[in-house]
Enzyme design. Sequence first.
Site, PDB file in Angstrom:
ATOM      1  N   LYS A 174       0.836  -1.210   0.000  1.00  0.00           N
ATOM      2  CA  LYS A 174       0.000   0.000   0.000  1.00  0.00           C
ATOM      3  C   LYS A 174       0.870   1.259   0.000  1.00  0.00           C
ATOM      4  O   LYS A 174       0.482   2.281  -0.561  1.00  0.00           O
ATOM      5  CB  LYS A 174      -0.971  -0.007   1.182  1.00  0.00           C
TER       6      LYS A 174
ATOM      7  N   LYS B 119      -3.430 -10.149  -6.908  1.00  0.00           N
ATOM      8  CA  LYS B 119      -4.734 -10.538  -6.363  1.00  0.00           C
ATOM      9  C   LYS B 119      -5.821  -9.563  -6.847  1.00  0.00           C
ATOM     10  O   LYS B 119      -5.541  -8.389  -7.102  1.00  0.00           O
ATOM     11  CB  LYS B 119      -4.697 -10.632  -4.830  1.00  0.00           C
TER      12      LYS B 119
ATOM     13  N   LYS C 104     -10.219  -4.398  -4.770  1.00  0.00           N
ATOM     14  CA  LYS C 104     -11.205  -3.340  -5.004  1.00  0.00           C
ATOM     15  C   LYS C 104     -10.556  -2.069  -5.515  1.00  0.00           C
ATOM     16  O   LYS C 104     -11.172  -1.307  -6.240  1.00  0.00           O
ATOM     17  CB  LYS C 104     -11.885  -2.987  -3.684  1.00  0.00           C
TER      18      LYS C 104
HETATM   19  P1  ADP Z   1      -9.712  -5.549  -0.840  1.00  0.00           P
HETATM   20  O1  ADP Z   1      -8.345  -6.153  -0.683  1.00  0.00           O
HETATM   21  O2  ADP Z   1     -10.391  -5.995  -2.099  1.00  0.00           O
HETATM   22  O3  ADP Z   1      -9.747  -4.063  -0.637  1.00  0.00           O
HETATM   23  P2  ADP Z   1     -10.482  -6.019   1.951  1.00  0.00           P
HETATM   24  O4  ADP Z   1      -9.096  -5.659   2.319  1.00  0.00           O
HETATM   25  O5  ADP Z   1     -11.595  -5.179   2.485  1.00  0.00           O
HETATM   26  O6  ADP Z   1     -10.609  -6.132   0.345  1.00  0.00           O
HETATM   27  O7  ADP Z   1     -10.715  -7.546   2.325  1.00  0.00           O
HETATM   28  C1  ADP Z   1     -11.920  -8.083   2.742  1.00  0.00           C
HETATM   29  C2  ADP Z   1     -11.797  -9.582   2.868  1.00  0.00           C
HETATM   30  O8  ADP Z   1     -11.716 -10.179   1.571  1.00  0.00           O
HETATM   31  C3  ADP Z   1     -10.543 -10.059   3.620  1.00  0.00           C
HETATM   32  O9  ADP Z   1     -10.854 -11.218   4.360  1.00  0.00           O
HETATM   33  C4  ADP Z   1      -9.590 -10.389   2.512  1.00  0.00           C
HETATM   34  O10 ADP Z   1      -8.612 -11.333   2.905  1.00  0.00           O
HETATM   35  C5  ADP Z   1     -10.537 -10.971   1.476  1.00  0.00           C
HETATM   36  N1  ADP Z   1      -9.999 -10.801   0.112  1.00  0.00           N
HETATM   37  C6  ADP Z   1      -9.669  -9.628  -0.477  1.00  0.00           C
HETATM   38  N2  ADP Z   1      -9.245  -9.824  -1.741  1.00  0.00           N
HETATM   39  C7  ADP Z   1      -9.327 -11.170  -1.949  1.00  0.00           C
HETATM   40  C8  ADP Z   1      -9.012 -11.998  -3.086  1.00  0.00           C
HETATM   41  N3  ADP Z   1      -8.561 -11.492  -4.214  1.00  0.00           N
HETATM   42  N4  ADP Z   1      -9.210 -13.349  -2.950  1.00  0.00           N
HETATM   43  C9  ADP Z   1      -9.674 -13.880  -1.800  1.00  0.00           C
HETATM   44  N5  ADP Z   1      -9.976 -13.143  -0.698  1.00  0.00           N
HETATM   45  C10 ADP Z   1      -9.801 -11.804  -0.770  1.00  0.00           C
END
Ligand code: ADP
Length: 325
Positions: free
Chosen positions: A110, A192, A195
């Site tokens: 980040k 990965k 969002k």
């Molecule tokens: P992002 O990384 O998309 O902003 P968050 O950090 O809010 O999402 O993560 C919310 C949940 O979703 C966490 O438990 C995170 O480990 C899971 N998560 C986020 N991205 C993925 C992904 N690409 N595959 C599987 N789980 C994910």
Amino acid sequence: MRIVSGIQPTSQLHIGNYLGAIKQWIPLQENNECVFFIADLHAITTPYDPKNLQNAIKETVIAYISAGLNPEKAIIFVQSQIKEHTELGWLLNTICPIGELERMTQYKDKSKKFKANINAGLLDYPVLQTADVLLYKGQAVPVGKDQEQHIELMRTLSRKFNQKFGQTFSEPASMILKEGSKIMSLTDPKKKMSKSDDPKSCIFLFDEPEVITKKILSAQTDSGKDVIYNVTKKPGISNLLTIYSLLTGKTTQQLEDEFRDKGYGDFKKSLALVVVNYLEPFRRKQKELATREVYIQEILKQGHSRALTIAQETIKEVKEKMGLV
Ligand code: ADP
């Protein structure tokens, strides 16, 4: 068992959030005490628009329920509404070595991504996350693989706290699925799905059917034409096979057999149909809930009151043990 997890209201939820986290929350609600919050205090560590935050919170609650959370069972609330999260976060800061935070992969990623805004909150994020779980004496944390290191810190800090101030917390276990814990980006299968990346790289839970189909048909694939699961040689197709498998219950071996003499095109068309159909009830529920403002507020109010009781009890105990009361 007490289960705790949360998601940031940074944008719409994608299929990675669903397959890695929410999908495993659903069955857990049956026989456990589940605490699922909206992590708005985490969302403000990266650039955001204050005018949109309340709406994003509401949309995340709607997404939780549309994807199958049951507010009669799970405790659903907004993190910032319970000030004990930040209070415990501060108290835990005093026992957290900075080195532990500086080596976190997510902090490093980040910091690179948001160069103009490397704030202290970004570094301190895993301590607040530890507070989120320990405040409810969480015993297990169902999350995606990207959170593994943060849960390790939760375990370290709970051990440290117990050693210094007396037995208070159990060490939370991570619940990370074997399959689906790291769904990759559609446009770059080495990264990965996230969002905060290009919307074309994510399938959002409420994308319309045409949008889903377009995204899947243009997802990056690999050289060759055979539908084979091999993460190193075929990361793109392997990611799509994982999604297909998790949504249908078929193994990747079965899917390889099914698509043996067909190319990527046929496979992608079939996957698009699977995803569109799987998410259809989610879209329907979301449209229905979007008009039920009072119901959503009621869920958050109830969740807040249930969470607050536990949070206040823990904070009282922690402050007494730390000599603050
Ligand atoms: P992002 O990384 O998309 O902003 P968050 O950090 O809010 O999402 O993560 C919310 C949940 O979703 C966490 O438990 C995170 O480990 C899971 N998560 C986020 N991205 C993925 C992904 N690409 N595959 C599987 N789980 C994910």
